[in-house]
Design an enzyme around this catalytic site. Structure first.
Site, PDB file in Angstrom:
ATOM      1  N   GLU A  79       0.798  -1.122   0.057  1.00  0.00           N
ATOM      2  CA  GLU A  79       0.074   0.166  -0.014  1.00  0.00           C
ATOM      3  C   GLU A  79       0.698   1.329   0.085  1.00  0.00           C
ATOM      4  OE1 GLU A  79      -2.152   0.940   3.684  1.00  0.00           O
ATOM      5  OE2 GLU A  79      -1.459  -0.999   4.338  1.00  0.00           O
ATOM      6  N   CYS A 111      -3.546  -3.391   4.693  1.00  0.00           N
ATOM      7  CA  CYS A 111      -2.463  -4.636   5.068  1.00  0.00           C
ATOM      8  C   CYS A 111      -2.960  -5.885   4.601  1.00  0.00           C
ATOM      9  CB  CYS A 111      -2.417  -4.356   6.645  1.00  0.00           C
ATOM     10  SG  CYS A 111      -2.098  -2.740   7.192  1.00  0.00           S
ATOM     11  N   HIS A 233      -2.112 -10.110  12.144  1.00  0.00           N
ATOM     12  CA  HIS A 233      -1.388  -8.922  11.501  1.00  0.00           C
ATOM     13  C   HIS A 233      -1.138  -8.074  12.697  1.00  0.00           C
ATOM     14  CE1 HIS A 233      -0.909  -5.191   9.767  1.00  0.00           C
ATOM     15  NE2 HIS A 233      -2.029  -4.710  10.256  1.00  0.00           N
TER      16      HIS A 233
HETATM   17  N1  COA Z   1       2.979   2.448  30.601  1.00  0.00           N
HETATM   18  C1  COA Z   1       2.265   1.224  30.108  1.00  0.00           C
HETATM   19  N2  COA Z   1       1.257   1.384  29.199  1.00  0.00           N
HETATM   20  C2  COA Z   1       0.682   2.478  29.119  1.00  0.00           C
HETATM   21  C3  COA Z   1       1.385   3.580  29.581  1.00  0.00           C
HETATM   22  C4  COA Z   1       2.243   3.552  30.568  1.00  0.00           C
HETATM   23  N3  COA Z   1       3.373   4.501  30.995  1.00  0.00           N
HETATM   24  N4  COA Z   1       0.623   4.782  29.140  1.00  0.00           N
HETATM   25  C5  COA Z   1      -0.260   4.130  28.338  1.00  0.00           C
HETATM   26  N5  COA Z   1      -0.183   2.792  28.262  1.00  0.00           N
HETATM   27  C6  COA Z   1      -0.712   1.804  27.611  1.00  0.00           C
HETATM   28  C7  COA Z   1      -2.598   2.349  27.275  1.00  0.00           C
HETATM   29  O1  COA Z   1      -3.253   1.678  28.767  1.00  0.00           O
HETATM   30  C8  COA Z   1      -2.863   1.518  26.112  1.00  0.00           C
HETATM   31  O2  COA Z   1      -3.091   0.266  26.375  1.00  0.00           O
HETATM   32  P1  COA Z   1      -4.594  -0.716  26.078  1.00  0.00           P
HETATM   33  O3  COA Z   1      -4.780  -0.329  24.680  1.00  0.00           O
HETATM   34  O4  COA Z   1      -4.311  -2.236  26.599  1.00  0.00           O
HETATM   35  O5  COA Z   1      -5.585   0.235  27.036  1.00  0.00           O
HETATM   36  C9  COA Z   1      -1.805   1.600  25.282  1.00  0.00           C
HETATM   37  O6  COA Z   1      -0.501   1.873  26.108  1.00  0.00           O
HETATM   38  C10 COA Z   1      -1.903   2.459  24.306  1.00  0.00           C
HETATM   39  O7  COA Z   1      -2.198   3.750  24.877  1.00  0.00           O
HETATM   40  P2  COA Z   1      -3.189   4.924  24.116  1.00  0.00           P
HETATM   41  O8  COA Z   1      -3.396   5.865  24.958  1.00  0.00           O
HETATM   42  O9  COA Z   1      -4.492   4.185  24.145  1.00  0.00           O
HETATM   43  O10 COA Z   1      -2.353   5.132  22.871  1.00  0.00           O
HETATM   44  P3  COA Z   1      -3.048   6.236  21.795  1.00  0.00           P
HETATM   45  O11 COA Z   1      -4.344   6.597  21.833  1.00  0.00           O
HETATM   46  O12 COA Z   1      -1.809   7.476  21.802  1.00  0.00           O
HETATM   47  O13 COA Z   1      -2.578   5.375  20.375  1.00  0.00           O
HETATM   48  C11 COA Z   1      -3.006   3.824  19.004  1.00  0.00           C
HETATM   49  C12 COA Z   1      -2.721   4.014  20.218  1.00  0.00           C
HETATM   50  C13 COA Z   1      -2.945   2.351  18.403  1.00  0.00           C
HETATM   51  C14 COA Z   1      -4.368   4.153  18.691  1.00  0.00           C
HETATM   52  C15 COA Z   1      -2.151   4.594  17.978  1.00  0.00           C
HETATM   53  O14 COA Z   1      -0.754   4.124  18.071  1.00  0.00           O
HETATM   54  C16 COA Z   1      -2.750   4.590  16.554  1.00  0.00           C
HETATM   55  O15 COA Z   1      -3.477   5.165  16.036  1.00  0.00           O
HETATM   56  N6  COA Z   1      -2.031   3.608  15.630  1.00  0.00           N
HETATM   57  C17 COA Z   1      -2.241   3.528  14.145  1.00  0.00           C
HETATM   58  C18 COA Z   1      -3.377   2.612  13.904  1.00  0.00           C
HETATM   59  C19 COA Z   1      -3.305   1.278  14.118  1.00  0.00           C
HETATM   60  O16 COA Z   1      -2.171   0.705  14.527  1.00  0.00           O
HETATM   61  N7  COA Z   1      -4.547   0.615  14.439  1.00  0.00           N
HETATM   62  C20 COA Z   1      -4.533  -0.551  14.966  1.00  0.00           C
HETATM   63  C21 COA Z   1      -5.570  -1.791  13.855  1.00  0.00           C
HETATM   64  S1  COA Z   1      -4.989  -1.925  12.372  1.00  0.00           S
END
Ligand code: COA
Length: 407
Positions: A79, A111, A233
């Protein structure tokens, strides 16, 4: 007759950024990335690597090993295409000196596309078992500086040789699919970073898993308890754990956190150090399992879930062939990961913001990669790829050609 994966190899970009470094610059607790996302490093492309060079590097060991004569189809899943018309596989065709009498095509569905390529490859080999198919998935995950997705960037490529009587894994007939038009992640043609609703995409992933699994069961799929290992994935490592917990619950199994991470540990290893490689990620996960699981997996079935935003999901299974360990490239893959160069935050942002020539003006790229193939220049709107052994004078020229002066 069995068909499936006879050989598999992956390539990680030569540069990487530690997620502890990224956390420091973004003012985050490093454990958010290391534990919360389950990621330690992310692959970063040197200026002279892209999906084509990663693909050729990933596939090289497969053709060096068994030759190219039987390969009559190349399916390139990505992609992160480098051209709206020409299939990236054609560049690979020249770099690897593949057979003249073959078909080459590029496939796209976020993906997921490598799984469609694998299924098509198996069908082609069933039609003509004398011929083989080279499936390559190569991608670069880019979300943008200081966005929530930034820590889930990465890149990588995987190449698989699909044959009759495969030495590594045979494909089961059963598979389950799920598709739904949603906007959880997309990248308009005029953007070089993806747009994503991260939380929604994780929910959509789990929904697609459930419905793909149900469809897999209805087409005669193996029961949950009979699958020895699972590969998911991996946009980030923790997503695999969330998915496995969900699948266990659907099947009324209550697994502890420890049982879940123990089951998946060996499959998560490589992705932890290269980050998200979109279409390649599931198959790098599978390779990580084969090369790092301590058990003998001979004769054991593995369940695989492929997800591509937008969205398409597919659950399918493969059976590990006896003696598969003899064809492992574990040492080479470990050496490759170890020989990569760690870059600092400044270099990462310079590479991220690199201005590409969009006006036809020549842009000659200095040699940065230690890989076998590189992008040497962009000239008259053409990407010029070269084996590293053929480099002549490019290293003295500056890569910071700006596009501002083009018009
Ligand atoms: N110590 C340990 N864990 C921690 C932490 C710390 N200090 N701070 C946050 N976390 C954990 C959160 O609890 C969360 O875990 P959970 O999902 O099990 O609840 C995780 O870390 C991620 O934190 P979050 O605040 O949800 O992250 P974010 O909103 O900043 O971003 C994604 C996370 C995945 C949404 C973001 O990286 C993203 O958009 N990625 C691209 C899209 C993607 O990968 N999609 C997946 C499906 S294809």
């Amino acid at each position: 007759m069995f068909v499936g994966i006879d050989d598999i190899s992956f390539y990680a970009s030569d540069f990487y950024l530690s997620l502890a470094t990224l956390a420091q610059h973004n003012g985050k607790d490093p454990n958010k990335y290391l534990q919360g996302l389950g990621q330690h490093q992310m692959g970063v492309l040197p200026c002279d690597e892209d999906i084509v060079t990663m693909a050729a590097n990933a596939a090289y060991p497969l053709v060096a090993n068994k030759g190219t004569d039987k390969i009559r189809t190349l399916l390139f899943a990505t992609e992160s295409g480098v051209d709206q018309s020409k299939a990236a596989g054609l560049y690979v065709h020249r770099l690897l000196n593949l057979h003249q009498n073959m078909r080459i095509i590029e496939l796209k569905q976020a993906c997921y596309s490598a799984t469609a390529a694998l299924q098509m490859a198996c069908a082609l080999v069933e039609k003509n078992p004398q011929h083989e198919v080279l499936v390559i998935a190569s991608d670069v995950a880019r979300y943008g500086l200081n966005t929530p997705g930034e820590a889930t960037q990465g890149c990588g490529a995987v190449a698989m040789r699909i044959t009759a009587q495969p030495r590594l894994l045979s494909m089961d007939a059963a598979c389950g699919c799920y598709s739904e038009e949603i906007m959880d992640f997309w990248r308009p043609n005029y953007m070089d970073t993806a747009l994503v609703d991260g939380k929604f995409s994780a929910q959509a992933y789990l929904k697609a898993l459930k419905y793909s699994w149900n469809d897999y069961q209805q087409t005669g799929g193996r029961p949950f308890a009979s699958l020895a290992r699972f590969c998911y994935h991996l946009p980030f490592g923790k997503m695999g754990e969330k998915a496995h917990r969900k699948l266990a619950l659907i099947n009324k199994f209550s697994l502890t956190e420890e049982e879940i991470s123990d089951t998946l540990l060996s499959s998560l290893l490589y992705n932890r150090y290269i980050g998200n490689s979109y279409a390649a990620s599931l198959y790098i996960c599978l390779l990580s399992l084969l090369e790092n699981d301590e058990s003998d997996l001979s004769g054991k079935p593995v369940g695989l879930f492929s997800y591509g935003s937008g969205c398409v999901g597919e659950f399918f299974s493969m059976e590990v062939q006896p003696g598969y360990q003899a064809f492992s490239r574990k040492q080479q893959h470990f050496d490759m990961l170890e020989k990569r160069t760690e870059i600092d935050y400044q270099r990462y942002t310079e590479l991220f913001n690199l201005q590409w020539s969009t006006c036809g003006k020549e842009m000659i790229l200095p040699k940065q990669t230690k890989g076998r193939y590189r992008l040497g220049a962009i000239r008259n709107h053409q990407r010029i790829y070269e084996p590293v052994s053929e480099i002549k004078t490019t290293s003295k020229v500056n890569m910071n050609t700006q596009t501002d002066n083009c018009y």
